[in-house]
Each structure stands twice: as structure tokens, then as C-alpha cells.
Design an enzyme around this catalytic site. Structure first.
Site, PDB file in Angstrom:
ATOM      1  N   ASP A 178      21.377  88.364  81.943  1.00  0.00           N
ATOM      2  CA  ASP A 178      23.146  88.433  81.584  1.00  0.00           C
ATOM      3  C   ASP A 178      23.753  89.469  82.861  1.00  0.00           C
ATOM      4  O   ASP A 178      23.713  90.427  82.349  1.00  0.00           O
ATOM      5  CB  ASP A 178      23.646  87.965  80.574  1.00  0.00           C
ATOM      6  CG  ASP A 178      25.278  87.974  79.823  1.00  0.00           C
ATOM      7  OD1 ASP A 178      25.777  88.867  81.338  1.00  0.00           O
ATOM      8  OD2 ASP A 178      25.735  87.413  79.257  1.00  0.00           O
ATOM      9  N   ARG A 189      27.343  74.285  80.177  1.00  0.00           N
ATOM     10  CA  ARG A 189      28.283  72.490  80.531  1.00  0.00           C
ATOM     11  C   ARG A 189      27.374  72.607  81.557  1.00  0.00           C
ATOM     12  O   ARG A 189      26.663  73.111  82.188  1.00  0.00           O
ATOM     13  CB  ARG A 189      29.170  73.506  80.942  1.00  0.00           C
ATOM     14  CG  ARG A 189      30.549  73.976  80.518  1.00  0.00           C
ATOM     15  CD  ARG A 189      31.564  73.476  80.285  1.00  0.00           C
ATOM     16  NE  ARG A 189      32.521  73.561  79.384  1.00  0.00           N
ATOM     17  CZ  ARG A 189      32.381  73.458  77.932  1.00  0.00           C
ATOM     18  NH1 ARG A 189      31.663  73.405  77.447  1.00  0.00           N
ATOM     19  NH2 ARG A 189      33.765  73.680  77.527  1.00  0.00           N
ATOM     20  N   ASP A 248      23.774  68.312  75.690  1.00  0.00           N
ATOM     21  CA  ASP A 248      24.794  68.624  75.165  1.00  0.00           C
ATOM     22  C   ASP A 248      25.560  68.631  76.383  1.00  0.00           C
ATOM     23  O   ASP A 248      26.678  67.288  75.438  1.00  0.00           O
ATOM     24  CB  ASP A 248      24.964  69.395  73.994  1.00  0.00           C
ATOM     25  CG  ASP A 248      26.316  69.143  73.164  1.00  0.00           C
ATOM     26  OD1 ASP A 248      26.108  68.482  72.720  1.00  0.00           O
ATOM     27  OD2 ASP A 248      26.850  70.053  72.824  1.00  0.00           O
ATOM     28  N   GLU A 259      31.575  63.748  81.713  1.00  0.00           N
ATOM     29  CA  GLU A 259      31.582  63.456  80.576  1.00  0.00           C
ATOM     30  C   GLU A 259      31.902  62.463  80.206  1.00  0.00           C
ATOM     31  O   GLU A 259      33.992  61.526  80.480  1.00  0.00           O
ATOM     32  CB  GLU A 259      31.662  64.237  79.635  1.00  0.00           C
ATOM     33  CG  GLU A 259      30.290  64.954  79.620  1.00  0.00           C
ATOM     34  CD  GLU A 259      30.919  66.727  78.839  1.00  0.00           C
ATOM     35  OE1 GLU A 259      31.612  66.682  78.412  1.00  0.00           O
ATOM     36  OE2 GLU A 259      29.345  67.048  78.462  1.00  0.00           O
ATOM     37  N   HIS A 273      27.871  66.041  73.276  1.00  0.00           N
ATOM     38  CA  HIS A 273      29.099  67.422  74.151  1.00  0.00           C
ATOM     39  C   HIS A 273      29.271  67.043  71.798  1.00  0.00           C
ATOM     40  O   HIS A 273      30.379  67.356  72.067  1.00  0.00           O
ATOM     41  CB  HIS A 273      30.059  66.809  74.307  1.00  0.00           C
ATOM     42  CG  HIS A 273      30.329  68.103  75.496  1.00  0.00           C
ATOM     43  ND1 HIS A 273      31.210  68.911  76.122  1.00  0.00           N
ATOM     44  CD2 HIS A 273      30.872  69.664  74.338  1.00  0.00           C
ATOM     45  CE1 HIS A 273      31.546  69.691  75.975  1.00  0.00           C
ATOM     46  NE2 HIS A 273      31.241  70.241  74.989  1.00  0.00           N
ATOM     47  N   LEU A 274      28.373  67.924  71.510  1.00  0.00           N
ATOM     48  CA  LEU A 274      28.644  67.576  69.974  1.00  0.00           C
ATOM     49  C   LEU A 274      28.412  69.018  69.007  1.00  0.00           C
ATOM     50  O   LEU A 274      28.255  69.853  67.870  1.00  0.00           O
ATOM     51  CB  LEU A 274      27.368  67.465  68.808  1.00  0.00           C
ATOM     52  CG  LEU A 274      27.678  65.794  69.088  1.00  0.00           C
ATOM     53  CD1 LEU A 274      26.388  64.495  68.566  1.00  0.00           C
ATOM     54  CD2 LEU A 274      28.786  65.157  68.722  1.00  0.00           C
TER      55      LEU A 274
HETATM   56  N1  LIG Z   1      28.529  71.608  73.663  1.00  0.00           N
HETATM   57  C1  LIG Z   1      29.410  72.889  73.176  1.00  0.00           C
HETATM   58  O1  LIG Z   1      30.230  71.672  72.646  1.00  0.00           O
HETATM   59  C2  LIG Z   1      29.891  74.270  73.317  1.00  0.00           C
HETATM   60  C3  LIG Z   1      29.968  74.591  71.727  1.00  0.00           C
HETATM   61  C4  LIG Z   1      30.950  76.607  72.133  1.00  0.00           C
HETATM   62  C5  LIG Z   1      30.528  77.021  73.500  1.00  0.00           C
HETATM   63  N2  LIG Z   1      30.397  76.402  74.902  1.00  0.00           N
HETATM   64  C6  LIG Z   1      29.764  77.086  75.969  1.00  0.00           C
HETATM   65  O2  LIG Z   1      28.897  77.756  75.996  1.00  0.00           O
HETATM   66  C7  LIG Z   1      28.398  78.267  76.707  1.00  0.00           C
HETATM   67  C8  LIG Z   1      28.833  79.961  76.219  1.00  0.00           C
HETATM   68  O3  LIG Z   1      30.088  79.885  75.563  1.00  0.00           O
HETATM   69  P1  LIG Z   1      30.663  81.718  74.759  1.00  0.00           P
HETATM   70  O4  LIG Z   1      30.678  81.480  73.748  1.00  0.00           O
HETATM   71  O5  LIG Z   1      29.234  81.909  74.263  1.00  0.00           O
HETATM   72  O6  LIG Z   1      30.636  82.366  75.981  1.00  0.00           O
HETATM   73  P2  LIG Z   1      30.969  83.574  75.982  1.00  0.00           P
HETATM   74  O7  LIG Z   1      32.069  84.413  77.525  1.00  0.00           O
HETATM   75  O8  LIG Z   1      30.960  84.699  74.881  1.00  0.00           O
HETATM   76  O9  LIG Z   1      29.031  83.869  77.199  1.00  0.00           O
HETATM   77  C9  LIG Z   1      28.799  83.327  77.785  1.00  0.00           C
HETATM   78  C10 LIG Z   1      27.902  84.778  78.712  1.00  0.00           C
HETATM   79  O10 LIG Z   1      27.935  84.471  80.505  1.00  0.00           O
HETATM   80  C11 LIG Z   1      27.536  85.399  81.276  1.00  0.00           C
HETATM   81  N3  LIG Z   1      27.483  84.903  82.025  1.00  0.00           N
HETATM   82  C12 LIG Z   1      28.796  85.208  83.337  1.00  0.00           C
HETATM   83  N4  LIG Z   1      27.651  84.682  84.300  1.00  0.00           N
HETATM   84  C13 LIG Z   1      26.644  84.073  83.956  1.00  0.00           C
HETATM   85  C14 LIG Z   1      25.479  84.439  85.283  1.00  0.00           C
HETATM   86  N5  LIG Z   1      25.858  83.925  86.690  1.00  0.00           N
HETATM   87  N6  LIG Z   1      24.544  83.802  84.530  1.00  0.00           N
HETATM   88  C15 LIG Z   1      24.317  84.330  83.757  1.00  0.00           C
HETATM   89  N7  LIG Z   1      24.635  85.037  82.070  1.00  0.00           N
HETATM   90  C16 LIG Z   1      26.234  84.486  83.051  1.00  0.00           C
HETATM   91  C17 LIG Z   1      28.846  86.483  80.487  1.00  0.00           C
HETATM   92  O11 LIG Z   1      28.661  87.554  80.828  1.00  0.00           O
HETATM   93  C18 LIG Z   1      28.827  85.550  79.040  1.00  0.00           C
HETATM   94  O12 LIG Z   1      28.056  87.285  78.275  1.00  0.00           O
HETATM   95  C19 LIG Z   1      30.181  78.505  77.097  1.00  0.00           C
HETATM   96  O13 LIG Z   1      29.611  77.825  78.870  1.00  0.00           O
HETATM   97  C20 LIG Z   1      31.044  77.175  77.043  1.00  0.00           C
HETATM   98  O14 LIG Z   1      32.183  76.630  77.211  1.00  0.00           O
HETATM   99  C21 LIG Z   1      29.653  74.906  74.759  1.00  0.00           C
HETATM  100  O1  LIG Z   2      33.134  75.002  75.014  1.00  0.00           O
HETATM  101  C1  LIG Z   2      33.678  74.243  73.264  1.00  0.00           C
HETATM  102  O2  LIG Z   2      34.542  75.383  73.068  1.00  0.00           O
HETATM  103  C2  LIG Z   2      32.971  72.936  73.543  1.00  0.00           C
HETATM  104  O3  LIG Z   2      32.298  72.319  74.769  1.00  0.00           O
HETATM  105  C3  LIG Z   2      33.387  73.054  72.412  1.00  0.00           C
HETATM  106  O4  LIG Z   2      34.110  71.487  73.290  1.00  0.00           O
HETATM  107  P1  LIG Z   2      34.574  70.692  72.191  1.00  0.00           P
HETATM  108  O5  LIG Z   2      36.105  71.354  71.784  1.00  0.00           O
HETATM  109  O6  LIG Z   2      34.925  69.427  73.571  1.00  0.00           O
HETATM  110  O7  LIG Z   2      34.068  70.075  70.897  1.00  0.00           O
END
Ligand SMILES: NC(=O)c1ccc[n+]([C@@H]2O[C@H](COP(=O)([O-])OP(=O)(O)OC[C@H]3O[C@@H](n4cnc5c(N)ncnc54)[C@H](O)[C@@H]3O)[C@@H](O)[C@H]2O)c1
Ligand SMILES: O=C(O)[C@H](O)COP(=O)(O)O
Length: 653
Positions: free
Chosen positions: A280, A341, A365, A370, A389-390
Site C-alpha cells: 500500500d 472492486r 465477489d 455487475e 457482491h456479498l
Molecule cells: N465486496 C464488498 O462488498 C466490499 C465491502 C467493503 C469494501 N469494499 C471495497 O474494498 C476496498 C477497500 O475498502 P476499505 O474500507 O478498506 O477502504 P480504505 O480506504 O480503508 O482502504 C483502501 C486502501 O487502499 C490503499 N490504496 C490506494 N491505492 C492503492 C494502490 N494503488 N495500491 C495499493 N493500495 C492502494 C489506500 O491507501 C488505502 O489504505 C474498496 O474498494 C471498497 O469499495 C468492498
Molecule cells: O464498497 C462497499 O461498501 C461495498 O462494495 C458494499 O457495496 P454494497 O453496499 O452494494 O453491498
């Protein structure tokens, strides 16, 4: 509910049409209330109306639509059509040769309307309903969303709704806040939101654990072929040799993106006995050390890992960061988990890497599109485990997210600064309460300074000086700059400026605001001693406002929590910035305060404050008078006619 009369008398008369025109048209801006509906239909015989155009105030004239012809006017259909519109304009078209027509427009104070476009937890909906009209409308097409948005003050979405530029354009300024009930804001056009002065807030913490748990669920399920084996057994097979898995203990997991979810995945993976490294570029090394993980470069992470778990946001920099080139650098047989993502992986390249055996398995996921196409090679690949996407979808996370976003949206609609703002400065509550009076001072100084301009090349160059005994790093001036910008722009344009679009609006107008710090000695108890705003290269309608260095200059301080104007040009004054202000330059002589005060008194204009600043006794002096009411032109003229008064200006705050 407060009733506002849109005119002093309840009826608005339209004079008879002339100039041979077919009709006359007039627009009354008012706020919806069922009484408007009933009053229109009861006061105006429907036969007298050829058409009624209803247009939401926020919508462009071009999009105004004729909702019904007059002979079908019924108060029921009108209220049904408008039940969600807290503000609209009514244009009444009067048929030829009618002498006059009367319409009553009574306005009611309306609650804001929040459109919830994706399913939100009940606790969040309850919070919203306490404050706003809530319209839950799921699975809207982009066109339906654009149509509905013109009636809404706030929009709440999850990841399934694209909040595109078209949505902001269709809202024409009414949409004040977009709430993303989750973390990722890649489905919201942030640039467009900012340009339209729309705040975007998210719910960044409530689903972190859920996403991390889902990441671990996918990791373990993939390693032991749970999904494939389950499908096999259910299809009547018993293939114990086919579904031999791999162990996790001692394996290297590369966590890509060491933020909230990445850190939680790390903790859990360490508990499973894995060796965790993280990549990171923006993460603090001490935070990684505290969790016992080493931060490494991108190439080292992907080339040494047995498992790679993705946890970064989708940005232009991370888009397709796993591609043919980067897959080629990975250990043969690597396993990939993606709960971040879909767009961070080049999905076609992943299929090639799976077919080539570079990637042994993937657990996904999230997807570029999507839901993904049904015939997607990636989804159907036997070595790929998928979920729809759960990551955030646990009961607990969804309740938490719903409350987090509802609180943020309600706060934003109340005009409070949001702690989870994505496109505006986030200001901690304690800093905000300390800066509050200075925020007010900043806006008022901007308003005063711009009203003093009379000519020149336009307001293009503004210098702001913050005088403080605090170290420069201790003073966040973004809020103050935004409010000065608001004060400078709003009195001379129709643009609505807020914290979100202040810098953008300044740039659009070619307004350059430079900020300087003047470091003072003494105790840094107060964040600021004074703020000075200077406009260069302009003439002033109050010549005394031009300082020796040639700029319009106003300076202010906060005294007992109230903003005061303390300098105009080179003259020291002291007048509280409440109500409006009259600035007067005169020959310094006895009796001036009394003369001006009695002229204002004759018109019952209350003087709240008066102060005189002079260069030397019996020479020029500037009198600053705070007034509660706006004096009439006649009264202002009388002040100007006092022989000793050389110039004066009335400034609205
Ligand atoms: N699948 C889901 O339902 C779900 C749920 C929650 C979050 N997410 C996704 O998970 C990801 C992380 O969420 P989070 O809450 O931890 O966010 P966050 O902002 O706390 O963490 C993201 C991290 O990525 C780092 N980053 C940015 N650019 C980067 C790069 N080029 N290389 C490596 N690291 C890099 C940032 O410095 C940060 O520390 C997001 O994409 C979010 O949308 C998905
Ligand atoms: O970025 C997020 O918070 C997650 O991807 C969750 O997305 P959702 O709210 O569509 O489940």
C-alpha cells in the site's frame, strides 16, 4: 407547519393580454402544499385556463412540462402528481381576450425529500423518516432516476446505482447530498457532484468487518474447493480425490491495499497461521508494524505471494492493475481473492492466466460489470468461485451502514459539516466548533469586500491573510477559504456556493485566491487573531476602502464570539458584522455621529453599532454604522447630503 404567503395579498392579478399576443404567461414560485392545489382549482374556474405548466424550480425551463390540459384539472390529480415536490413553479397561461385571472399561491414549509434507490436497513429508514419524506424506489432505470431526482434533496444508493453526471444535471441544483451506503464511491461521479455543489458522503466503517470476513470466507472456501465440492455432491457425485485442497498455514498472503478491510483481513489471516505481507503506497509503516505485517513494493508482493487478496479502491491508478504483465510476474499456482472492486483486475487477462495455470484459483465477489454476463468465461471457469457482491451483506453490517448513512445525510441536509464527506474538507468536530465564528467572519468579509468593488478588470485576484499565533500546520484554512469564496461570489452571481464547490466555482470565474499566514507572537489560544481580505486591480465605490498598497482591504476579528469589522482600507473601525453596514468618510468634526444617527432614527432604522476611525484628529475619518434595517434611498441620500460627508456606501451582509 409554517404557512408562507407568496404575495402580500392572496391574489395575483394578471392584466389583460395585449400586443396581439395569444396569451400571457407568468410564473409564481411557491412551495408545494395541498392547499395550493385546492386553491388553484377552487379560485380559478378551470374553463378559464388553457394550460397549466408545472415546473420544478430546480429544473431547467426546457424541461418544463405541461402536465394536463385545463379541462382535466382536478385537485386530486394535481396533488398526486406533486405529492413529492416540495418546490415548484406554476405558470398560468391566460387565454386570449380574458380580462384578468386570479391565482392564489400559498406555500407550506416542506420537509426535504430523500430518494432511497437501493435497499437500506430499517433503522436507517426510521432515522430518515423522522426528518424527511422518504421515497424508496428500487431498480430504477437511469432515465427513471434522472426524472425522479429533480424532486429530491438527497439520494441514497449502494453500489448498484450509477450516479452519473446526467443525474446531477437533471437535478439542476436541488440535489444537496448523495449518500453512499457503503465504502466504494466509484459509482458516483464525484467531479460532477462537486461541480454541482452536491456533497457526497459515505458510510466508511460499518461494513469493514463484514467485508474482511467475506474475504476470509472466500480464501478458505477456495483453498478447500467448498463451492465446487458442494455442487458436485448435490449433483449426486462423491469426488473425494478431485477436491483435494491446499493448506493455509505457513503460506504467504499478500494484502494489496492496507486500509480498513485490508488490516482486518491481515489480523484474521495471521490467526490462520499465514505469513502476511502488504502492499500500500499510502499506508503508514507504523500502523503495519503494529499489526505485525511488513509493507513491501508491488512487484515483491505479487511475485512472492501464494495468495493475493485485493483491498484497494477502484481509481484510475488501480484500474486493471492485475493484467497480463503483472500476472506474468506471479508465482505459478497463485490464488487470488477479490472483495474490492472488479475493475482492479483485467478479467480477460485473468481467464488467460487461469487457463495457463499461472493462477490456480480465483475467488471473486466483485466484477467489472455487475451482474456479469451470464456467459462470462470467468464466472463459468471451474477454478473460479464467485459470490454476487456479498462482502457487505450481513444483517449487522447493513443495519450499521444504514444508520451511518442516514445520520450523515440528515446532518448534511441540516447544513452540518459531514465527518464522512468524500468531496469536501472533513473537519473534526472540535476544530469546527473553534473555527465557527471565524467561518462566519470569513464569509462576511468576502461579502463586504466584493460589494466595495466598482470597476476595474473584475474581481480576479484576492489575497487572504490569516494572522495567528498558531503554527501554520495547526490551522486548517480550507473552510475559511471556502466561505470567503462564497462571500465573494454569491453577491455578484446567481451561483450557489458551498464548501463542496467553492474552489471549483472560484476557478470557473477565473478568481485566484492566494492565502498568506502572518505569524504573531503570543499565546495561541484562539486559532486566529484576524483575517484580512484584499481585492487587487479594482476600483472601489468607497475610495477610502483602498489601502495604501492599492487594494480594497477589509479586516475583521472575532470578539466575544461575534465577528467584527476592524479595518477598512487604512482606517481602523470596530463594528459588529450583524445586520448591514453604512460606511461614511467625513471630515473629522464634532456632532457627526449625532447627525447621522438622527437621520436614521427619523426612519426608525435601528443603529446596532457605530465606530469612527481616523488618520488624525480633525482630518479624514471613516464612520462604520451597523444598522438592523435597510434604510430607504431617501434616508441614504440625506446622509450623503451632510456637508462634512465626503463619500458613503451601504453594504448588505
Ligand atoms: N465486496 C464488498 O462488498 C466490499 C465491502 C467493503 C469494501 N469494499 C471495497 O474494498 C476496498 C477497500 O475498502 P476499505 O474500507 O478498506 O477502504 P480504505 O480506504 O480503508 O482502504 C483502501 C486502501 O487502499 C490503499 N490504496 C490506494 N491505492 C492503492 C494502490 N494503488 N495500491 C495499493 N493500495 C492502494 C489506500 O491507501 C488505502 O489504505 C474498496 O474498494 C471498497 O469499495 C468492498
Ligand atoms: O464498497 C462497499 O461498501 C461495498 O462494495 C458494499 O457495496 P454494497 O453496499 O452494494 O453491498
Amino acid at each position: 407547519m409554517k404557512t408562507i404567503q407568496t404575495t402580500p395579498k392572496p391574489f395575483i392579478d394578471f392584466p389583460a393580454p395585449n400586443h396581439g399576443r395569444d396569451h400571457r404567461k407568468t410564473t409564481i414560485k411557491c412551495i408545494i402544499g395541498s392547499c395550493l392545489t385546492s386553491t388553484i382549482s377552487s379560485t380559478v374556474p378551470t374553463a378559464q385556463l388553457s394550460t397549466i405548466h408545472l415546473r420544478h424550480t430546480a429544473m431547467a425551463a426546457a424541461s418544463s412540462s405541461t402536465l394536463f390540459p385545463s379541462n382535466k384539472l382536478s385537485s386530486n390529480s394535481l396533488s398526486r402528481k406533486l405529492s413529492l415536490a416540495p418546490a415548484f413553479s406554476v405558470a398560468v397561461v391566460v387565454p386570449r381576450r380574458r380580462r384578468s385571472l386570479v391565482v392564489v399561491a400559498t406555500a407550506l414549509d416542506a420537509k426535504p425529500t430523500v430518494l432511497v434507490a437501493e435497499k437500506l436497513g430499517a433503522a436507517g429508514l426510521d432515522l430518515l423518516k423522522d426528518f424527511a419524506n422518504v421515497d424508496c424506489a428500487y431498480n430504477l432505470s437511469p432515465e427513471e432516476l434522472c426524472t425522479k431526482i429533480s424532486l429530491c434533496d438527497a439520494l441514497i444508493v449502494r453500489s448498484g446505482t450509477k450516479v452519473s453526471r446526467e443525474v446531477f444535471e437533471a437535478s439542476s441544483g436541488r440535489l444537496k447530498v448523495v449518500g453512499r451506503a457503503g465504502v466504494g464511491i466509484d459509482n458516483v461521479d464525484l467531479a460532477a457532484a462537486t461541480e454541482h455543489g452536491c456533497l457526497v458522503v459515505n458510510a466508511p466503517t460499518a461494513n469493514t468487518v463484514a467485508a474482511a470476513e467475506h474475504g476470509i470466507a472466500l480464501l478458505t472456501a477456495m483453498a478447500r474447493n467448498v463451492a465446487q465440492a458442494d455442487a458436485s455432491v448435490k449433483s449426486g457425485k462423491w469426488q473425494r480425490n478431485k477436491y483435494v485442497g491446499v493448506s493455509l498455514v505457513g503460506k504467504t498472503l499478500a494484502v494489496m491495499g492496507f486500509g480498513k478491510v485490508g488490516s482486518e483481513v491481515t489480523r484474521r489471516a495471521k490467526g490462520l497461521g499465514m505469513h502476511v505481507i502488504a502492499h500500500d503506497p499510502y499506508a503508514a509503516a507504523d500502523r503495519a508494524r503494529a499489526i505485525g505485517v511488513e509493507l513491501v513494493g508491488f512487484d515483491e508482493a505479487i511475485s512472492t505471494a501464494d495468495f493475493i487478496s485485493l483491498h484497494m479502491p477502484l481509481t484510475p491508478a488501480t484500474s486493471k492493475m492485475l493484467n497480463d504483465e503483472t500476472f506474468a510476474k506471479m508465482k505459478k499456482g497463485v490464488r487470488i481473492i477479490n472483495v474490492a472492486r472488479g475493475g482492479v483486475i483485467d478479467e480477460e487477462a485473468l481467464v488467460r492466466a487461469l487457463d495457463a495455470g499461472i493462477v490456480a484459483q480465483a475467488a471473486l465477489d466483485v466484477f467489472t460489470e455487475e451482474p456479469p454476463p451470464k456467459d462470462s468465461k470467468l464466472i463459468l471457469h471451474e477454478n473460479v468461485t464467485v459470490t454476487p457482491h456479498l462482502g457487505a451483506s450481513t444483517m449487522e453490517a447493513q443495519e450499521g451502514v444504514a444508520i451511518e448513512i442516514a445520520e450523515a445525510v440528515v446532518g448534511a441536509l441540516k447544513g452540518e459539516l459531514a465527518a464522512t464527506a468524500v468531496n469536501a474538507p472533513m473537519v473534526p468536530a472540535e476544530v469546527l466548533s473553534e473555527l465557527k465564528p471565524f467561518v462566519e467572519l470569513a464569509e462576511k468579509l468576502g461579502r463586504l469586500a466584493v460589494q466595495l468593488v466598482s470597476g476595474g478588470s473584475g474581481v480576479k485576484s484576492v489575497k487572504v491573510t490569516y494572522a495567528s499565533a498558531r503554527a501554520p500546520d495547526d490551522l486548517d484554512t480550507r473552510l475559511l477559504r471556502a466561505m470567503i469564496t462564497k462571500g465573494l461570489i454569491e453577491p455578484i452571481s446567481s451561483v450557489f456556493v458551498n464548501l463542496v464547490n467553492a474552489d471549483f466555482s472560484a476557478k470557473q470565474r477565473g478568481l485566484r485566491i492566494t492565502e498568506e499566514r502572518s505569524i504573531l507572537d503570543g499565546s495561541p489560544e484562539s486559532p486566529l487573531e484576524f483575517i484580512q481580505v484584499q481585492i487587487a486591480n479594482v476600483e472601489s465605490k468607497f475610495a477610502s476602502a483602498i489601502s495604501e498598497s492599492g487594494e480594497i482591504t477589509v479586516e475583521g476579528r472575532v470578539k466575544d464570539g461575534i465577528p467584527h469589522l476592524t479595518k477598512v482600507g487604512s482606517f481602523e473601525v470596530d463594528v459588529s458584522l450583524e445586520g448591514s453596514i453604512i460606511l461614511c468618510r467625513q471630515v473629522d468634526q464634532p456632532g457627526m455621529i449625532g447627525k447621522v444617527g438622527s437621520i436614521l432614527g427619523e426612519e426608525n432604522v435601528n443603529v446596532s453599532f457605530m465606530s469612527v476611525g481616523r488618520v488624525a484628529p480633525r482630518k479624514h475619518a471613516v464612520m462604520a454604522i451597523g444598522v438592523d434595517e435597510q434604510p430607504s434611498k431617501v434616508t441614504l441620500k440625506k446622509i450623503g447630503e451632510i456637508p462634512a460627508v465626503e463619500e458613503f456606501v451601504f453594504l448588505k451582509l
